[in-house]
Write an enzyme that holds these catalytic residues in place. Structure first.
Site, short mmCIF file in Angstrom:
data_model
loop_
_atom_site.label_atom_id
_atom_site.label_comp_id
_atom_site.label_asym_id
_atom_site.label_seq_id
_atom_site.Cartn_x
_atom_site.Cartn_y
_atom_site.Cartn_z
N GLU A 1 3.70 -6.49 3.93
CA GLU A 1 3.55 -6.03 5.20
C GLU A 1 4.83 -6.40 5.96
O GLU A 1 5.59 -7.59 5.95
CB GLU A 1 2.43 -6.40 5.93
CG GLU A 1 1.19 -5.80 5.29
CD GLU A 1 0.69 -4.14 5.83
OE1 GLU A 1 1.72 -3.83 6.59
OE2 GLU A 1 -0.12 -3.76 5.22
N HIS B 1 0.84 -1.24 -0.18
CA HIS B 1 0.05 -0.08 0.10
C HIS B 1 0.79 1.32 -0.06
O HIS B 1 1.86 1.33 0.69
CB HIS B 1 -0.99 -0.10 1.24
CG HIS B 1 -0.60 0.10 2.46
ND1 HIS B 1 -0.04 0.95 3.22
CD2 HIS B 1 -0.09 -1.07 3.20
CE1 HIS B 1 0.47 0.65 4.41
NE2 HIS B 1 0.56 -0.35 4.49
N ASP C 1 6.43 0.52 6.97
CA ASP C 1 4.97 0.08 6.63
C ASP C 1 4.78 1.26 5.48
O ASP C 1 3.86 2.08 5.87
CB ASP C 1 4.03 0.41 7.93
CG ASP C 1 2.76 -0.15 7.69
OD1 ASP C 1 2.56 -0.97 6.84
OD2 ASP C 1 1.84 0.44 8.45
N ASP D 1 -0.04 4.28 0.90
CA ASP D 1 -0.39 5.39 2.01
C ASP D 1 0.14 5.11 3.30
O ASP D 1 0.60 3.79 3.47
CB ASP D 1 -1.97 5.51 2.06
CG ASP D 1 -2.73 4.05 2.81
OD1 ASP D 1 -2.27 3.11 2.06
OD2 ASP D 1 -3.44 4.10 3.74
N GLU E 1 -5.02 1.82 2.46
CA GLU E 1 -5.02 0.49 3.36
C GLU E 1 -5.28 1.07 4.74
O GLU E 1 -5.79 0.13 5.58
CB GLU E 1 -3.70 -0.17 3.07
CG GLU E 1 -3.68 -1.50 3.58
CD GLU E 1 -3.22 -1.76 4.98
OE1 GLU E 1 -3.07 -2.69 5.72
OE2 GLU E 1 -2.56 -0.49 5.61
N GLU E 2 -4.55 2.19 4.99
CA GLU E 2 -4.40 2.43 6.57
C GLU E 2 -5.77 2.76 7.25
O GLU E 2 -5.88 3.00 8.46
CB GLU E 2 -3.43 3.60 6.58
CG GLU E 2 -2.02 3.25 6.28
CD GLU E 2 -1.31 2.21 7.18
OE1 GLU E 2 -2.18 1.98 8.32
OE2 GLU E 2 -0.10 1.88 7.43
N HIS F 1 3.77 3.14 12.35
CA HIS F 1 3.04 3.91 13.00
C HIS F 1 3.51 4.77 14.13
O HIS F 1 3.01 5.63 14.83
CB HIS F 1 1.67 3.53 13.63
CG HIS F 1 0.91 2.57 12.44
ND1 HIS F 1 -0.49 2.23 12.65
CD2 HIS F 1 0.86 2.36 11.23
CE1 HIS F 1 -0.98 1.61 11.56
NE2 HIS F 1 0.00 1.65 10.63
#
Length: 385
Positions: free
Chosen positions: A165, A75, A107, A77, A137-138, A359
């Site tokens: 991932e 992903h 990530d 984003d 995705e997030e 994150h």
């Protein structure tokens, strides 16, 4: 080949990190850069855009137009950096003590950079490599389904999909699903001393959030001890809440958002059925007193889990590339892997870095993990020649 791949991958990673693709923003600048990168290497790509064309998925096939290829998916984003204490610019890759810091290095732009760096090598393979890069995705795995549907319809059937991932290059064959819901409460404003003349949306919201907290506690208390997930049970958390105008006004509006993450054998609709019944009853009661008042629940996203069943052959193949001789694992986070599996693709998760860094402020991807990811791409080329 790995030594030749790494410098290119580092350069690409720097370019990808420089695009602020926080989910609230468009990702089109990054997508355009990837399109140009692929075009310069003779690879045609296709966009699958969202409703207002402000964001796009991108997929491309490298190599021959035959069945049995490999999907490499990630992903584009990233999560926000708002309020986080970063020691360096999050949109610049900064190496400190063998760690590549930057929002998305782990990530999961590190995996995307490695896949793009390997494109010249994939062109000579006997089986194709299909690149698949998604948006949003997030915030609930919203972007990928339209792309996956188009790939399933248009591509020669791939052998498997690898979702990159961060797993420390371990093979993962199961993950939880995620259902995100928003609850909105409308009350009736009045002076806070005259509670009989109004209805506080905040008070109703607090009651409902208490019910969800009790539901979450029950999920924990009734966890299956044999579950391979950590934590073993379905989890429910309230991630955002807002309401009211002033301390002395009965709130007209309140809303909150919660997510429910269920293992493959737990039905989120069944878990939430009693809560939704309570919402419906409360909505009717409120409207009888104040017609404009009420409470609604809206599902914002519902990404399916990935089940370990049926993925053994795919897992064995990926393990042959990583050198991971341990058993396949499962993860508690949600990913797009369940969506690929739901579309009929044999699917595993495997990528560089640790989810514990995702994150976080000062997010990083260890250079050692980046190098292992490069080794993985080289071995994939050798397996497809």
């Amino acid at each position: 080949m790995t030594d030749n791949l790494l410098p290119a991958a580092r350069d690409i990673l720097a370019r990808l990190i420089a695009f602020d693709t926080t989910s609230r923003n468009s990702n089109l600048e990054l997508i355009a850069w990837v399109e140009d990168y692929l075009s310069q290497r003779g690879v045609t790509s296709a966009r699958v855009v969202n409703a207002d064309a402000s964001k796009a998925n991108l997929y491309a096939s490298v190599g021959p137009n035959v069945e049995g290829g490999i999907i490499l998916s990630g992903h584009s984003d990233v999560v926000p950096v708002d309020g986080q204490d970063w020691l360096s610019d999050p949109w610049t890759v900064t190496e400190r003590n063998g760690l590549l810091h930057g929002r998305g290095t782990c990530d999961m732009k590190g995996f995307i950079a490695l896949a793009l760096a390997a494109v010249p090598l994939f062109k000579d393979c006997a089986k194709p490599v299909h690149l698949a890069f998604s948006y949003d995705e997030e915030i609930g795995c919203l972007g990928a389904p339209a792309m996956i549907e188009e790939m399933a319809a248009k591509l020669p059937k791939p052998a498997l999909a690898i979702i990159g991932e961060p797993t420390m290059m371990k093979v993962i064959t199961g993950h939880k699903g995620i259902a995100v819901h928003e609850v909105e409460v409308l009350g009736h404003e009045a002076h806070s001393s005259l509670t009989h003349l109004g209805l506080s949306a905040n008070m109703v919201a607090v009651e409902l959030m208490h019910d969800l907290a009790e539901l979450a506690r029950g999920l924990w208390e009734n966890a299956d001890p044999a579950s391979p997930f950590i934590p073993p049970h379905a989890t429910l958390t309230i991630g955002r809440m807002q309401g009211g105008t002033a301390p002395n006004i009965l709130a007209r509006r309140a809303h909150f958002v919660f997510d429910l993450r269920c293992p493959p054998d737990v039905d989120p609709e069944a878990v939430l059925a009693p809560f939704k019944a309570k919402v419906a009853a409360l909505d009717g009661e409120m409207r009888r007193t104040f017609p404009e008042a009420g409470v609604t629940i809206t599902r914002l996203s519902n990404a399916p889990p990935m089940a370990p069943a049926g993925s053994q052959e795919a897992a064995d193949f990926v393990r042959s590339l990583t050198g991971d001789n341990g058993p396949s694992g499962v993860v508690s986070y949600a990913a797009e892997a369940g969506q690929f599996q739901q579309a009929g693709f044999a699917t595993v998760i495997c990528g560089p870095g640790s989810i514990e860094q995702a994150h976080q402020p000062n997010e990083y991807l260890a250079v050692e993990q980046f190098e292992r990811g490069a080794d993985f791409m080289v071995r994939l080329v050798q397996a497809l020649v």
